[in-house]
Design a protein around this motif. Structure first.
Motif, short mmCIF file in Angstrom:
data_model
loop_
_atom_site.label_atom_id
_atom_site.label_comp_id
_atom_site.label_asym_id
_atom_site.label_seq_id
_atom_site.Cartn_x
_atom_site.Cartn_y
_atom_site.Cartn_z
N CYS A 192 6.76 -97.64 19.04
CA CYS A 192 7.45 -98.84 18.57
C CYS A 192 6.48 -99.95 18.18
CB CYS A 192 8.47 -99.33 19.58
SG CYS A 192 7.84 -99.63 21.21
N ALA A 193 5.23 -99.90 18.64
CA ALA A 193 4.25 -100.92 18.25
C ALA A 193 2.83 -100.39 18.49
CB ALA A 193 4.47 -102.20 19.02
N ILE A 194 1.89 -101.00 17.77
CA ILE A 194 0.47 -100.69 17.92
C ILE A 194 -0.26 -102.00 18.05
CG2 ILE A 194 -1.56 -99.64 16.83
CD1 ILE A 194 0.47 -97.92 15.18
N ALA A 195 -1.20 -102.07 19.00
CA ALA A 195 -1.97 -103.29 19.21
C ALA A 195 -3.45 -102.97 19.32
CB ALA A 195 -1.49 -104.00 20.48
N GLN A 196 -4.25 -103.97 19.04
CA GLN A 196 -5.70 -103.87 19.24
C GLN A 196 -6.20 -105.21 19.73
OE1 GLN A 196 -8.32 -101.69 16.51
NE2 GLN A 196 -9.47 -103.61 16.28
N GLY A 197 -7.12 -105.18 20.69
CA GLY A 197 -7.62 -106.42 21.24
C GLY A 197 -9.08 -106.38 21.59
N THR A 198 -9.63 -107.57 21.78
CA THR A 198 -11.01 -107.73 22.22
C THR A 198 -10.98 -108.41 23.58
OG1 THR A 198 -11.72 -107.98 19.93
CG2 THR A 198 -13.25 -108.74 21.63
N ARG A 229 -20.89 -107.00 27.24
CA ARG A 229 -20.04 -108.16 27.52
C ARG A 229 -18.69 -108.13 26.82
NH1 ARG A 229 -21.18 -111.88 30.68
NH2 ARG A 229 -20.49 -113.55 29.35
N GLN A 230 -18.44 -107.12 25.99
CA GLN A 230 -17.22 -107.11 25.19
C GLN A 230 -16.73 -105.68 24.97
OE1 GLN A 230 -17.05 -109.63 21.58
NE2 GLN A 230 -17.00 -107.72 20.44
N ALA A 231 -15.41 -105.53 24.92
CA ALA A 231 -14.81 -104.23 24.61
C ALA A 231 -13.70 -104.42 23.59
CB ALA A 231 -14.25 -103.58 25.87
N VAL A 232 -13.56 -103.44 22.71
CA VAL A 232 -12.46 -103.39 21.75
C VAL A 232 -11.55 -102.25 22.19
CG1 VAL A 232 -11.81 -103.01 19.34
CG2 VAL A 232 -13.91 -104.29 19.89
N VAL A 233 -10.26 -102.56 22.30
CA VAL A 233 -9.32 -101.62 22.89
C VAL A 233 -8.10 -101.46 21.98
CG1 VAL A 233 -7.94 -101.10 24.95
CG2 VAL A 233 -10.06 -102.42 25.18
N ARG A 234 -7.64 -100.22 21.85
CA ARG A 234 -6.42 -99.92 21.10
C ARG A 234 -5.30 -99.61 22.08
NH1 ARG A 234 -9.90 -96.00 17.89
NH2 ARG A 234 -10.77 -97.34 16.27
N CYS A 235 -4.08 -99.93 21.67
CA CYS A 235 -2.93 -99.69 22.54
C CYS A 235 -1.75 -99.20 21.70
CB CYS A 235 -2.54 -100.98 23.25
SG CYS A 235 -1.06 -100.84 24.28
N GLU A 236 -1.12 -98.14 22.18
CA GLU A 236 0.15 -97.69 21.61
C GLU A 236 1.26 -98.06 22.58
OE1 GLU A 236 0.00 -93.49 20.81
OE2 GLU A 236 -1.02 -93.83 18.90
N LEU A 237 2.33 -98.61 22.04
CA LEU A 237 3.51 -98.96 22.84
C LEU A 237 4.63 -98.01 22.44
CD1 LEU A 237 2.30 -102.24 22.01
CD2 LEU A 237 3.24 -102.11 24.31
N LEU A 238 5.12 -97.29 23.43
CA LEU A 238 6.13 -96.25 23.19
C LEU A 238 7.32 -96.47 24.11
CD1 LEU A 238 3.11 -94.44 23.86
CD2 LEU A 238 4.24 -93.43 21.91
N THR A 239 8.46 -96.02 23.65
CA THR A 239 9.63 -96.02 24.52
C THR A 239 10.03 -94.58 24.79
OG1 THR A 239 11.12 -96.23 22.62
CG2 THR A 239 10.53 -98.26 23.78
N VAL A 240 10.68 -94.40 25.92
CA VAL A 240 11.21 -93.10 26.32
C VAL A 240 12.69 -93.29 26.54
CG1 VAL A 240 11.11 -91.29 28.07
CG2 VAL A 240 9.02 -92.47 27.41
N SER A 286 -3.99 -108.35 18.36
CA SER A 286 -2.94 -108.36 17.34
C SER A 286 -1.99 -107.21 17.65
CB SER A 286 -3.53 -108.20 15.94
OG SER A 286 -4.16 -106.94 15.81
N ILE A 287 -0.76 -107.39 17.22
CA ILE A 287 0.25 -106.36 17.46
C ILE A 287 1.07 -106.18 16.19
CG2 ILE A 287 1.87 -108.02 18.47
CD1 ILE A 287 2.74 -105.71 20.39
N GLN A 288 1.37 -104.93 15.88
CA GLN A 288 2.22 -104.60 14.76
C GLN A 288 3.44 -103.86 15.30
OE1 GLN A 288 1.54 -105.61 11.53
NE2 GLN A 288 -0.12 -106.67 12.57
#
Length: 137
Positions: free
Chosen positions: A126-132, A99-110, A75-77
């Motif tokens: 600019c956005a935050i995401a989390q995935g499996t 067998r599974q990982a949960v990962v967070r992601c920050e999306l940034l601009t420069v 999902s992404i916000q």
């Protein structure tokens, strides 16, 4: 090796994605923001942000699960329009099992340029995401 895998994806070559960090439960992707990646209002297209989140999440998970992985879902916000010179997708594994990982992601601009015209590398979220991510091995 990670850049070679990324380069094997035709869409990643089209977007000109670079992997700048890979290992120890983390991955960072960078994309230079170009006009052809914009949407009609002049912002970076949300699809490019989602692609960067998905790929960085999967690469980060691959550092703990091994190379045979697929995104199960994410999902992404979007928190603000993405503008600037470069997009950074910085993902870190929050939890990893066999067998599974949960990962967070920050999306940034420069921006690359301050209001006074001098060079600066201030990151703007600019956005935050989390995935499996699942291992396919």
């Amino acid at each position: 090796m990670a850049q070679k895998v990324l380069d094997a994806q035709p869409f990643s070559r089209l977007v000109r994605t670079r992997i700048t960090r890979f290992g120890d439960g983390a991955a960072t992707l960078e994309i230079d923001i170009r006009e052809e990646l914009h949407q009609q209002n002049g912002f970076l297209h949300g699809g490019v942000l989602a692609y960067a989140a998905d790929n960085s999440i999967t690469f980060a998970a691959g550092t703990t699960l091994g190379p045979a992985v697929l995104t199960s879902g994410f999902s992404i916000q979007y928190v603000r329009p993405a503008t600037g010179a470069k997009l950074i997708a910085r993902a870190t594994v929050a939890h990893s099992g066999r067998r599974q990982a949960v990962v967070r992601c920050e999306l940034l601009t420069v921006s690359g340029v301050a209001s006074g015209g001098s060079a600066v590398d201030a990151e703007v979220l600019c956005a935050i995401a989390q995935g499996t991510v699942l291992s396919t091995a």
